[in-house]
Design an enzyme around this catalytic site. Structure first.
Site, PDB file in Angstrom:
ATOM      1  N   GLY A   1      41.679  15.152 100.623  1.00 17.89           N
ATOM      2  CA  GLY A   1      42.889  14.085 100.172  1.00 17.89           C
ATOM      3  C   GLY A   1      43.865  13.695  99.916  1.00 17.89           C
ATOM      4  O   GLY A   1      44.170  12.805  99.430  1.00 17.89           O
TER       5      GLY A   1
ATOM      6  N   GLY B   1      46.325  10.583 100.450  1.00 22.28           N
ATOM      7  CA  GLY B   1      45.528   9.580 100.179  1.00 22.28           C
ATOM      8  C   GLY B   1      46.788   9.144  99.259  1.00 22.28           C
ATOM      9  O   GLY B   1      47.595   9.837  98.867  1.00 22.28           O
ATOM     10  N   GLN B   2      46.263   7.930  98.489  1.00 27.13           N
ATOM     11  CA  GLN B   2      47.346   8.175  97.551  1.00 27.13           C
ATOM     12  C   GLN B   2      47.634   8.093  95.758  1.00 27.13           C
ATOM     13  O   GLN B   2      48.315   8.457  95.743  1.00 27.13           O
ATOM     14  CB  GLN B   2      46.298   6.159  97.276  1.00 27.13           C
ATOM     15  CG  GLN B   2      47.107   5.325  96.333  1.00 27.13           C
ATOM     16  CD  GLN B   2      46.916   4.289  95.353  1.00 27.13           C
ATOM     17  OE1 GLN B   2      45.331   4.367  95.209  1.00 27.13           O
ATOM     18  NE2 GLN B   2      47.323   3.418  95.024  1.00 27.13           N
TER      19      GLN B   2
ATOM     20  N   ASP C   1      37.874  17.914 107.760  1.00 22.42           N
ATOM     21  CA  ASP C   1      36.819  17.067 107.064  1.00 22.42           C
ATOM     22  C   ASP C   1      36.188  17.771 105.956  1.00 22.42           C
ATOM     23  O   ASP C   1      35.544  18.575 106.658  1.00 22.42           O
ATOM     24  CB  ASP C   1      36.026  17.060 108.663  1.00 22.42           C
ATOM     25  CG  ASP C   1      35.382  15.661 108.076  1.00 22.42           C
ATOM     26  OD1 ASP C   1      34.699  15.267 106.871  1.00 22.42           O
ATOM     27  OD2 ASP C   1      34.697  14.392 109.566  1.00 22.42           O
TER      28      ASP C   1
ATOM     29  N   TYR D   1      30.030   1.424  97.091  1.00 21.51           N
ATOM     30  CA  TYR D   1      31.393   2.643  96.760  1.00 21.51           C
ATOM     31  C   TYR D   1      31.031   3.649  95.303  1.00 21.51           C
ATOM     32  O   TYR D   1      30.925   3.858  94.743  1.00 21.51           O
ATOM     33  CB  TYR D   1      32.720   1.723  97.073  1.00 21.51           C
ATOM     34  CG  TYR D   1      33.722   2.976  96.255  1.00 21.51           C
ATOM     35  CD1 TYR D   1      34.202   4.567  96.844  1.00 21.51           C
ATOM     36  CD2 TYR D   1      34.801   2.251  94.819  1.00 21.51           C
ATOM     37  CE1 TYR D   1      35.711   4.740  96.073  1.00 21.51           C
ATOM     38  CE2 TYR D   1      35.696   3.249  94.765  1.00 21.51           C
ATOM     39  CZ  TYR D   1      36.135   4.103  95.000  1.00 21.51           C
ATOM     40  OH  TYR D   1      37.302   4.900  94.769  1.00 21.51           O
TER      41      TYR D   1
ATOM     42  N   LYS E   1      29.595   6.573  93.764  1.00 18.43           N
ATOM     43  CA  LYS E   1      30.831   7.509  92.042  1.00 18.43           C
ATOM     44  C   LYS E   1      29.806   6.892  91.115  1.00 18.43           C
ATOM     45  O   LYS E   1      29.959   8.561  90.256  1.00 18.43           O
ATOM     46  CB  LYS E   1      31.776   5.842  92.018  1.00 18.43           C
ATOM     47  CG  LYS E   1      33.116   6.202  92.781  1.00 18.43           C
ATOM     48  CD  LYS E   1      34.072   7.434  92.774  1.00 18.43           C
ATOM     49  CE  LYS E   1      35.293   7.262  94.155  1.00 18.43           C
ATOM     50  NZ  LYS E   1      35.845   8.533  93.799  1.00 18.43           N
TER      51      LYS E   1
HETATM   52  N1  SER Z   1      41.204   1.024  93.608  1.00 18.87           N
HETATM   53  C1  SER Z   1      40.107   1.403  93.890  1.00 18.87           C
HETATM   54  C2  SER Z   1      39.645   0.565  95.290  1.00 18.87           C
HETATM   55  O1  SER Z   1      39.710  -1.081  94.446  1.00 18.87           O
HETATM   56  C3  SER Z   1      38.683   0.983  93.026  1.00 18.87           C
HETATM   57  O2  SER Z   1      38.348   2.908  92.083  1.00 18.87           O
HETATM   58  O3  SER Z   1      38.814   0.903  96.052  1.00 18.87           O
END
Ligand code: SER
Length: 318
Positions: free
Chosen positions: A8, A11-12, A53, A142, A146
């Protein structure tokens, strides 16, 4: 940590964590992995970058073996809003990516960092001062990935002695890569809007309070946890960590202290509002403080000042 692999990486979190790890451990010792070509050359210029991937277990395995990695930061995942749009794909990427990383780590004796989230809590958990150990019945897909990830990491530690460690991140505010597909993204988007148009139309209610953190603290937290004394860690996976907690209205007011003409309006996205309403407003992070001396540096005022300067410079203003 001698030889690190980070998934990742575009990513951010990944785009900033890769750079921090390369500064600390040497560029050649941090292999960045992303599913796409990086937008900036920063990731490819100063160290190894590999496009793959995370569901491709064989390719991932080969990379870890060839580079003799001893630590994996596994950040690749779909965020909350996009996971609601594509639940099957989110389950596939978030869970199969993680189990691939854990299996490879079991075989190669790698330590693993796994980022969990406020999303791992659901409406049944106390929203204020959310305890480290409490009921976790998330309602977003999500969040389900987690909490499952937290449990899987615990399992690999207890069953196979894989050194798994993790954090429950709050919403992350950052100036480099955009988050993309998250519920807390408004807290990043608002800065670009403030700089460019002096107005932001927010997809969450004015009074939706959520836990937040500025990226420099998020990066420090990951590195600090991974270098912490293992003997002191009772909650190895999924430490609550937080730095600040605010509503869109409060964030807008803080921005107005610097840009007085800035205005905010609200057009609610029911999907993201429902997700936000199910998450903690403010977690209790005393376990992280006690077990590995966690402490945030940035509060709301310091974060806003720094973000405005960075986004203005990025957008060519001022
Ligand atoms: N920042 C994330 C989201 O908004 C939460 O872990 O999906």
């Amino acid at each position: 940590m001698k030889k690190i692999l980070i998934t990742g990486a575009t990513g951010q979190i990944g785009s900033e964590l890769t750079i921090a790890l390369r500064e600390n451990y040497g560029s050649a010792n941090v292999v960045a992995v992303g599913h796409k070509k990086p937008a900036s050359s920063e990731l490819t210029q100063f160290g190894p970058y590999c496009q793959l991937d995370v569901r491709d277990a064989i390719a991932l395995h080969q990379l870890v073996e060839e580079n003799n990695c001893d630590t994996i930061f596994h950040l690749a995942a779909l965020l909350s809003a996009v996971a609601e749009e594509k639940p099957q794909q989110a389950w596939d990427i978030n869970m199969n990516g993680l189990i691939n990383v854990l299996e490879i780590s079991r075989l190669h004796h790698c330590a693993v960092f796994f980022p969990s989230s406020i999303a791992a809590f659901g409406p049944g958990a106390p929203a204020m001062d959310t305890p480290q150990d409490t009921v976790q019945r998330p309602t977003s897909l999500y969040g389900i990935t987690k909490v499952s990830g937290e449990l899987l990491c615990d399992y690999y530690y207890h069953r196979f002695a894989v050194d798994t460690r993790g954090l429950r991140y709050p919403g992350l505010v950052s100036s480099k890569a955009l988050p993309g597909g998250g519920t807390t993204d408004y807290a990043v988007d608002i800065f670009y809007a403030a700089i460019k148009t002096r107005h932001y139309d927010c997809f969450l209610h004015a009074d939706t309070q959520l836990d937040m953190m500025y990226m420099p603290d998020a990066i420090n937290a990951a590195i600090k946890l991974m270098t912490a004394d293992s003997q002191r860690l009772r909650h190895r996976n999924a430490f609550n960590v937080t730095a600040m907690s605010f509503t869109p209205q409060q964030l807008a007011a803080e921005i107005q202290k610097h840009i007085s003409e800035f205005t905010i309006s609200y057009s609610i996205d029911p999907v993201r509002q429902a997700i936000a309403d199910s998450w903690p407003k403010h977690m209790n992070d005393s376990a992280a403080r006690a077990e590995w001396d966690w402490q945030a540096e940035y509060n709301l005022a310091a974060m806003v000042e720094d973000m405005l300067a960075k986004i203005a410079a990025k957008c060519g203003n001022k």
